[in-house]
Design a protein around this motif. Structure first.
Motif, short mmCIF file in Angstrom:
data_model
loop_
_atom_site.label_atom_id
_atom_site.label_comp_id
_atom_site.label_asym_id
_atom_site.label_seq_id
_atom_site.Cartn_x
_atom_site.Cartn_y
_atom_site.Cartn_z
N MET A 30 0.79 -1.34 0.10
CA MET A 30 -0.06 -0.12 -0.08
C MET A 30 0.97 1.42 0.18
SD MET A 30 -2.90 -1.28 2.86
CE MET A 30 -1.38 -2.11 3.76
N SER A 31 0.54 1.94 -0.91
CA SER A 31 1.78 3.01 -1.48
C SER A 31 1.55 4.88 -0.79
CB SER A 31 2.56 2.62 -2.82
OG SER A 31 3.10 1.37 -2.72
N PHE A 32 1.23 4.87 -0.21
CA PHE A 32 0.98 5.91 0.29
C PHE A 32 1.83 7.80 -0.59
CE2 PHE A 32 -1.52 3.51 3.13
CZ PHE A 32 -2.67 3.14 2.81
N VAL A 33 1.33 7.95 -0.60
CA VAL A 33 1.57 9.58 -1.13
C VAL A 33 1.71 11.46 0.07
CG1 VAL A 33 2.98 11.34 -3.08
CG2 VAL A 33 2.29 9.43 -3.35
N LYS A 34 2.53 11.61 0.61
CA LYS A 34 2.21 12.82 1.35
C LYS A 34 3.42 13.76 0.81
CE LYS A 34 0.54 15.16 4.95
NZ LYS A 34 -1.01 15.65 3.98
N ASP A 35 3.39 14.88 0.55
CA ASP A 35 3.91 15.93 0.84
C ASP A 35 5.66 15.53 -0.67
OD1 ASP A 35 2.83 17.74 1.97
OD2 ASP A 35 3.98 16.49 3.61
N GLY A 36 4.97 14.74 -1.73
CA GLY A 36 6.09 14.38 -2.68
C GLY A 36 6.48 13.09 -2.57
N ALA A 37 6.71 12.32 -0.37
CA ALA A 37 7.04 10.99 -0.28
C ALA A 37 6.34 10.19 -0.34
CB ALA A 37 7.81 11.25 1.17
N VAL A 38 6.96 8.62 -1.01
CA VAL A 38 5.67 7.46 -0.80
C VAL A 38 6.84 7.01 0.44
CG1 VAL A 38 5.47 4.88 -2.45
CG2 VAL A 38 5.76 7.72 -3.36
N MET A 39 5.77 6.08 0.93
CA MET A 39 5.65 5.27 2.27
C MET A 39 5.02 4.15 1.92
SD MET A 39 5.13 8.06 5.39
CE MET A 39 3.95 9.13 3.96
N ASN A 40 5.63 3.08 1.56
CA ASN A 40 4.91 1.50 0.81
C ASN A 40 4.85 0.88 2.81
OD1 ASN A 40 5.41 2.22 -1.15
ND2 ASN A 40 7.37 2.36 -1.00
N TYR A 41 3.76 0.10 3.25
CA TYR A 41 3.23 -0.21 3.81
C TYR A 41 2.53 -1.88 2.76
CZ TYR A 41 2.76 4.01 6.14
OH TYR A 41 3.38 4.73 6.59
N PHE A 42 3.28 -3.04 4.48
CA PHE A 42 1.84 -3.97 3.80
C PHE A 42 0.83 -4.11 5.40
CE2 PHE A 42 5.57 -5.64 6.46
CZ PHE A 42 5.37 -6.56 6.71
N SER A 43 0.35 -5.41 5.28
CA SER A 43 -0.70 -5.75 6.41
C SER A 43 -0.37 -6.67 6.73
CB SER A 43 -2.07 -5.45 6.26
OG SER A 43 -2.84 -5.82 4.64
N LEU A 44 -0.94 -7.77 7.77
CA LEU A 44 -0.94 -8.86 8.10
C LEU A 44 -2.49 -9.27 8.65
CD1 LEU A 44 2.33 -9.73 10.65
CD2 LEU A 44 1.53 -10.54 7.13
N ILE A 45 -2.68 -10.46 8.24
CA ILE A 45 -4.47 -10.39 8.63
C ILE A 45 -4.36 -11.18 9.38
CG2 ILE A 45 -6.55 -10.98 8.29
CD1 ILE A 45 -6.07 -8.43 7.09
N THR A 46 -5.28 -10.93 11.03
CA THR A 46 -5.66 -12.16 12.31
C THR A 46 -7.20 -12.14 12.21
OG1 THR A 46 -3.31 -11.24 13.01
CG2 THR A 46 -5.41 -12.54 14.58
N THR A 47 -7.33 -13.67 12.59
CA THR A 47 -8.24 -14.28 13.26
C THR A 47 -8.38 -15.02 14.16
OG1 THR A 47 -8.60 -16.52 11.44
CG2 THR A 47 -9.54 -14.23 10.24
N VAL A 48 -9.89 -14.61 14.61
CA VAL A 48 -9.94 -15.87 15.93
C VAL A 48 -10.24 -17.23 15.88
CG1 VAL A 48 -11.44 -16.01 17.95
CG2 VAL A 48 -11.30 -14.12 17.05
N GLY A 49 -9.39 -18.65 15.95
CA GLY A 49 -9.12 -19.94 15.78
C GLY A 49 -10.58 -20.26 16.50
N THR A 50 -11.06 -21.66 15.88
CA THR A 50 -12.03 -22.24 16.75
C THR A 50 -13.23 -21.47 17.00
OG1 THR A 50 -10.83 -22.40 18.51
CG2 THR A 50 -10.28 -24.29 17.28
N PRO A 51 -13.91 -20.36 16.69
CA PRO A 51 -14.66 -19.24 17.04
C PRO A 51 -15.82 -20.66 17.41
CG PRO A 51 -14.41 -19.80 14.03
CD PRO A 51 -13.21 -20.04 15.34
N GLN A 52 -17.00 -19.99 17.94
CA GLN A 52 -17.88 -20.80 18.36
C GLN A 52 -19.26 -19.94 18.23
OE1 GLN A 52 -18.63 -24.79 18.90
NE2 GLN A 52 -16.94 -24.80 17.36
N ILE A 53 -18.82 -18.82 17.62
CA ILE A 53 -19.67 -17.66 18.57
C ILE A 53 -19.64 -16.94 16.57
CG2 ILE A 53 -20.69 -15.16 18.80
CD1 ILE A 53 -19.56 -16.59 21.92
#
Length: 278
Positions: A222-245
């Protein structure tokens, strides 16, 4: 008596249709389900044709074999004449107290980077302080309608879209994620409606011929631009294990990280400038 019989036959047919639909989605035969559950293929055939009403445990065994999401398992139970089993309590209900505390700890510990808790339709349920500070550096988040939706935020020309350097590639990947991360890997009608709304935004490319993933990166940033500078990010996704609700199965936590040292430095400066202004 006759009217009651007609009602029961219709109920069984609806159940059979639901089970056949899920078998088709999963690409499983009646024999496959029989081998996984120990239920005879003949009985499964009878259930799907409406000639037999399965016991509650039998039905849940089939649902487990087909990896049917909890919300849809409740629909199966209702179609078979049983009460729903899985709680539909809200994500912030008393039943979710222990998970809610864990979510709050995760968000706090991820400072100074954005972390967001979303429901199955990408609506924001919780954020950490860094999320608000970061996105407010680009747009006025208080002007966004509630519930705030991350996908609309990224696609909307009045949202983050003008500040995303690789918008076409990122948007393409987000559409793919919607389907890949759908609960049970099946896009329900609300998910399809969400995708349709995203594709209706102005100038959304129909062929998605965006820029390719950089060869030296294992993901589309995810490359966001602010004042001409590019900042690159990525994400990690977490989910609930063995959900019962149901709510526990449907929430996702997205934690955003800088891709490189340069982005880490720029991110710190961005938040520091934001704090100085306020």
């Amino acid at each position: 008596m006759g009217q009651s019989r007609i009602s029961m036959d219709k109920q069984q047919t609806e159940l059979g249709g639901l089970l056949k639909q899920w078998r088709g989605v999963r690409g499983r035969s009646q024999l496959d389900i029989s081998l996984d559950t120990g239920i005879s293929q003949r009985q499964i055939s009878f259930i799907e044709s409406g000639r037999s009403v399965p016991g509650r445990s039998t039905l849940m065994g089939i649902a487990q074999a087909l990896e049917i999401p909890l919300r849809e398992r409740n629909l199966l139970l209702l179609a078979a004449g049983y009460a729903p089993h899985y709680s539909e309590a809200a994500w912030n209900s008393g039943e979710m107290k222990s998970i809610a505390r864990a979510l709050e700890r995760m968000l706090a510990q991820h400072e100074p980077y954005p972390a967001i808790v979303m429901d199955r339709y990408w609506n924001v349920l919780l954020t950490n302080n860094a999320s608000a500070r970061f996105f407010n550096c680009f747009i006025d988040m208080s002007a966004r309608p509630s519930p705030r939706n991350i996908l609309h935020l990224m696609f909307d020309p009045k949202g983050m879209r003008p500040f995303i350097a690789n918008w076409e590639a990122l948007a393409n990947s987000l559409i793919q994620r919607v389907h890949r991360e759908a609960v049970g890997h099946v896009a329900d009608q609300r998910t399809k409606d969400l995708v349709a709304d995203l594709l209706a935004y102005p100038d959304v490319p129909s062929d998605w011929r965006g820029s390719q993933t950089p060869r030296d990166l294992p993901m589309i940033p995810m490359s966001f631009v602010k004042d001409g500078a590019v900042m690159n990010y990525f994400s990690l996704i977490t989910t609930v294990g063995t959900p019962q609700i149901i709510a526990a199965q449907e929430i996702r936590i997205e934690c955003i990280y800088p891709v490189d040292d340069e982005t880490e430095v720029l991110h710190a400066r961005l938040l520091a400038a934001s704090s100085a202004r306020h």
